[in-house]
Enzyme design. Structure first.
Site, PDB file in Angstrom:
ATOM      1  N   ARG A 129     -20.678  -6.104 -12.656  1.00  0.00           N
ATOM      2  CA  ARG A 129     -19.680  -5.688 -11.626  1.00  0.00           C
ATOM      3  C   ARG A 129     -20.581  -5.288 -10.782  1.00  0.00           C
ATOM      4  O   ARG A 129     -21.665  -4.685  -9.806  1.00  0.00           O
ATOM      5  CB  ARG A 129     -19.444  -3.896 -11.831  1.00  0.00           C
ATOM      6  CG  ARG A 129     -18.538  -4.074 -13.206  1.00  0.00           C
ATOM      7  CD  ARG A 129     -17.071  -3.403 -13.088  1.00  0.00           C
ATOM      8  NE  ARG A 129     -17.772  -2.013 -12.908  1.00  0.00           N
ATOM      9  CZ  ARG A 129     -17.553  -1.092 -12.855  1.00  0.00           C
ATOM     10  NH1 ARG A 129     -16.130  -0.791 -12.219  1.00  0.00           N
ATOM     11  NH2 ARG A 129     -18.260   0.426 -12.223  1.00  0.00           N
ATOM     12  N   LYS A 155     -25.729   0.534 -23.423  1.00  0.00           N
ATOM     13  CA  LYS A 155     -24.787   0.092 -23.565  1.00  0.00           C
ATOM     14  C   LYS A 155     -24.989  -1.390 -24.257  1.00  0.00           C
ATOM     15  O   LYS A 155     -26.782  -1.742 -24.846  1.00  0.00           O
ATOM     16  CB  LYS A 155     -24.979  -0.928 -21.933  1.00  0.00           C
ATOM     17  CG  LYS A 155     -23.781  -0.916 -21.905  1.00  0.00           C
ATOM     18  CD  LYS A 155     -23.772  -1.976 -19.974  1.00  0.00           C
ATOM     19  CE  LYS A 155     -23.861  -1.454 -19.643  1.00  0.00           C
ATOM     20  NZ  LYS A 155     -23.497  -1.312 -17.878  1.00  0.00           N
ATOM     21  N   ARG A 166     -20.348   7.919 -14.453  1.00  0.00           N
ATOM     22  CA  ARG A 166     -22.085   8.728 -15.092  1.00  0.00           C
ATOM     23  C   ARG A 166     -21.462   9.774 -16.279  1.00  0.00           C
ATOM     24  O   ARG A 166     -20.577   9.881 -15.704  1.00  0.00           O
ATOM     25  CB  ARG A 166     -22.980   8.917 -14.115  1.00  0.00           C
ATOM     26  CG  ARG A 166     -23.946   8.822 -14.569  1.00  0.00           C
ATOM     27  CD  ARG A 166     -25.539   8.893 -14.010  1.00  0.00           C
ATOM     28  NE  ARG A 166     -25.080  10.367 -12.777  1.00  0.00           N
ATOM     29  CZ  ARG A 166     -25.234  10.811 -12.193  1.00  0.00           C
ATOM     30  NH1 ARG A 166     -25.588  12.184 -13.603  1.00  0.00           N
ATOM     31  NH2 ARG A 166     -24.770  11.893 -11.463  1.00  0.00           N
TER      32      ARG A 166
END
Ligand code: ADP
Length: 293
Positions: free
Chosen positions: A75, A140, A278
């Protein structure tokens, strides 16, 4: 030697190491998502290719897969590391008849589909980090990138891209991602079939997308998203172009916006767009989960 399933559209010569693409084509032939699967051994970005094909009227459900990407996109102009021979890079062309603001809901349902599919193949609990990432044990594992083209107030098409770290070995991760990224193989200690990951994701995506076309972003989808969310109830900081806001993630509203309660008792509403999130306690999450698993 003849390869009957290789499509004329396929710009890549047959690759014996990637027979799984033909198996995927066979599995998805009668379905909406994946009725056309294009494969590239190397590409700049599957989202870019899917977008070009969508502009040329490619059918809804067309899937573009690559073995590697030279300019994999994240992104907000960020990049997605996309080495060859290990992971899944896949983009889907969708043509829902929805208004522009509803397009962000597609990212949410793709998150549901991805978390379910990745939990299914790994047997581990994969969770959605709002708005577009899948996390496993605090790192991730996959990223979703939704890009949209509109006409007037309506969506013309949506390109839904996903990158999943499947058999990427930890020693091969770039140094900058060693602490923050993971792969299915790194977490399970086993090689996982890319066919199983792709087929699982397309299957789940078809279920969620067709239910979305019938019912919109329903209470059921919202509940399912909340069940799979990694952020709800946690303290988060959201960065926007105009500043940051910290607070507790409360849930999604009926439009799919994330609600965050700040320290002063004010509730803020966020649509993905320009926002980055975050988690305040993500390191604790990994320590806790390592003890647990
Ligand atoms: P954000 O998590 O801030 O929304 P994106 O979803 O746009 O970011 O993903 C891009 C970011 O993810 C990169 O800036 C990098 O930090 C990280 N990243 C890049 N490639 C990978 C990968 N293959 N696996 C996990 N993380 C990656």
């Amino acid at each position: 030697m003849a390869f009957p399933d290789a499509s004329d559209l396929d710009p890549c010569p047959f690759n014996p190491f990637l027979m799984w693409i033909d198996e995927l084509r066979t599995l998805r032939k009668e379905k909406l998502i994946g009725r056309e699967v294009l494969f590239f051994s190397e590409i700049d970005s599957t989202n870019r290719e899917a977008r070009d094909r969508a502009e040329k009227e490619a059918i809804e459900g067309t899937v573009v897969i690559a073995d590697s990407q030279s300019r994999g996109k994240g992104r907000l102009g960020r990049s997605w590391e996309s080495p060859s021979g290990a992971n899944l890079y896949l983009s889907i062309i969708l043509r829902p008849r929805i208004s522009l603001p509803a397009a962000a809901q597609i990212t949410l349902l793709a998150g549901i589909a991805a978390a379910r599919a990745l939990s299914g193949v790994s047997g581990l609990e994969c969770r959605i980090k709002w708005p577009n990432d899948i996390f496993l044990r605090g790192r991730k594992l996959a990223g979703i990138l939704t890009e949209m083209e509109g006409k007037g107030s309506k969506v013309r098409f949506i390109i839904l891209g996903i990158g999943v770290n499947v058999n990427w070995r930890r020693e091969d991760f770039p140094v900058g991602l060693r602490e923050t990224a993971t792969s299915l193989c790194a977490e399970t200690g086993k090689e996982i079939s890319r066919l199983a990951v792709a087929a699982g994701f397309l299957h789940e995506m078809e279920k969620e997308y067709t239910s979305f076309l019938r019912e919109g972003f329903s209470a059921r989808l919202r509940e399912e998203w909340s069940r799979l969310s990694w952020v709800l109830g946690k303290r988060v900081t959201l960065s926007l172009p105009e500043g940051t806001i910290s607070g507790q993630a409360l849930g999604l509203d009926p439009e799919g916006a994330l609600l965050v309660l700040d320290g002063g008792g004010k509730t803020h509403r966020f649509i993905a767009g320009e926002v980055s999130l975050r988690m305040e306690d993500s390191n604790f999450e990994r320590e806790a989960s390592e003890c647990f698993w």
